[in-house]
Write a protein that holds these residues in place. Structure first.
Motif, PDB file in Angstrom:
ATOM      1  N   SER A  58     -16.660  -0.839   9.073  1.00 19.77           N
ATOM      2  CA  SER A  58     -16.015  -0.399   9.689  1.00 19.77           C
ATOM      3  C   SER A  58     -15.375   0.089  10.630  1.00 19.77           C
ATOM      4  O   SER A  58     -14.466   0.189  11.322  1.00 19.77           O
ATOM      5  N   ILE A  59     -16.345   1.279  10.764  1.00 17.48           N
ATOM      6  CA  ILE A  59     -16.410   2.781  11.091  1.00 17.48           C
ATOM      7  C   ILE A  59     -16.995   2.485  12.804  1.00 17.48           C
ATOM      8  O   ILE A  59     -18.243   2.195  12.295  1.00 17.48           O
ATOM      9  N   THR A  60     -16.668   3.101  13.636  1.00 15.99           N
ATOM     10  CA  THR A  60     -17.281   2.523  14.860  1.00 15.99           C
ATOM     11  C   THR A  60     -17.345   3.820  15.333  1.00 15.99           C
ATOM     12  O   THR A  60     -16.022   4.744  15.183  1.00 15.99           O
ATOM     13  N   GLN A 125     -22.561   2.661  15.830  1.00 14.35           N
ATOM     14  CA  GLN A 125     -22.710   3.752  17.107  1.00 14.35           C
ATOM     15  C   GLN A 125     -22.272   3.175  18.004  1.00 14.35           C
ATOM     16  O   GLN A 125     -22.693   1.704  18.398  1.00 14.35           O
ATOM     17  N   LEU A 126     -21.110   3.058  19.135  1.00 10.54           N
ATOM     18  CA  LEU A 126     -21.241   2.962  20.583  1.00 10.54           C
ATOM     19  C   LEU A 126     -21.178   3.486  21.695  1.00 10.54           C
ATOM     20  O   LEU A 126     -20.278   5.018  20.930  1.00 10.54           O
ATOM     21  N   SER A 127     -22.190   3.910  22.554  1.00 11.41           N
ATOM     22  CA  SER A 127     -21.867   4.669  23.691  1.00 11.41           C
ATOM     23  C   SER A 127     -20.864   3.996  24.423  1.00 11.41           C
ATOM     24  O   SER A 127     -21.751   3.266  25.008  1.00 11.41           O
ATOM     25  N   VAL A 128     -20.927   4.431  25.367  1.00 15.21           N
ATOM     26  CA  VAL A 128     -20.122   3.874  26.691  1.00 15.21           C
ATOM     27  C   VAL A 128     -19.267   5.203  27.649  1.00 15.21           C
ATOM     28  O   VAL A 128     -19.842   6.286  27.577  1.00 15.21           O
ATOM     29  N   SER A 129     -18.914   4.597  28.836  1.00 17.97           N
ATOM     30  CA  SER A 129     -18.738   5.682  29.940  1.00 17.97           C
ATOM     31  C   SER A 129     -18.644   6.266  29.634  1.00 17.97           C
ATOM     32  O   SER A 129     -16.911   6.362  28.620  1.00 17.97           O
ATOM     33  N   ASP A 130     -17.497   7.397  30.534  1.00 17.89           N
ATOM     34  CA  ASP A 130     -15.854   8.223  29.939  1.00 17.89           C
ATOM     35  C   ASP A 130     -14.618   7.214  30.488  1.00 17.89           C
ATOM     36  O   ASP A 130     -13.890   8.256  29.813  1.00 17.89           O
TER      37      ASP A 130
END
Length: 145
Positions: A58-60, A125-130
């Motif tokens: 449940s943790i991202t 893990q999730l990568s997003v823009s600023d």
């Protein structure tokens, strides 16, 4: 990095326990029973609830190119809470009441789950823009207002 940020905000006994757990996980890919018992002793029922959140993945960890990051925890109620491990904060009501107002808990289950997921290496893990990360934080702030 994560251990250094916890050292500033958590009591030494908790930091030591998390460090020992991390070493045990690196060595044997499991958390020893004695560490689980210590978690239960220090955190009570929150430890079991936090471990359940970790088991359910449940943790991202949401990170952006600028190096900023925030954790989101999908709580057992179905609500998503924002945790900032670097400053020992969770957006849940239990953190505000039990940790900040009454000072009868060190952590809420969501923040403990963040620390445990770091130790166990189970964080999504999730990568997003600023801009997306800023929008996530602003959306959460607007929901709280």
């Amino acid at each position: 990095m994560a251990a250094a940020s916890r050292a500033v905000t958590l009591p030494a006994v908790v930091e030591e326990l998390l460090s020992e757990m991390a070493a045990a996980v690196r060595e044997s890919a499991r958390v020893p029973d004695e560490h689980l018992l210590l978690l239960k002793f220090v955190f009570g029922s929150s430890a079991l609830q936090a471990l359940d959140l970790v088991d359910r993945q449940s943790i991202t960890l949401i990170s952006s190119p600028s190096g900023r990051h925030v954790y989101q925890v999908l709580g057992s109620s179905g609500k998503t809470y924002t945790c900032l491990a670097s400053c020992h904060y969770c957006s849940c009501p239990a953190f505000a009441f039990s940790v900040l107002r009454k000072s009868d808990s060190l952590l809420c289950k969501h923040l403990l789950a963040v620390y445990l997921s770091q130790v166990m290496g189970t964080c999504q893990q999730l990568s997003v823009s600023d801009k997306q990360l800023t929008d996530i934080l602003l959306m959460k702030k607007n929901q709280e207002a």
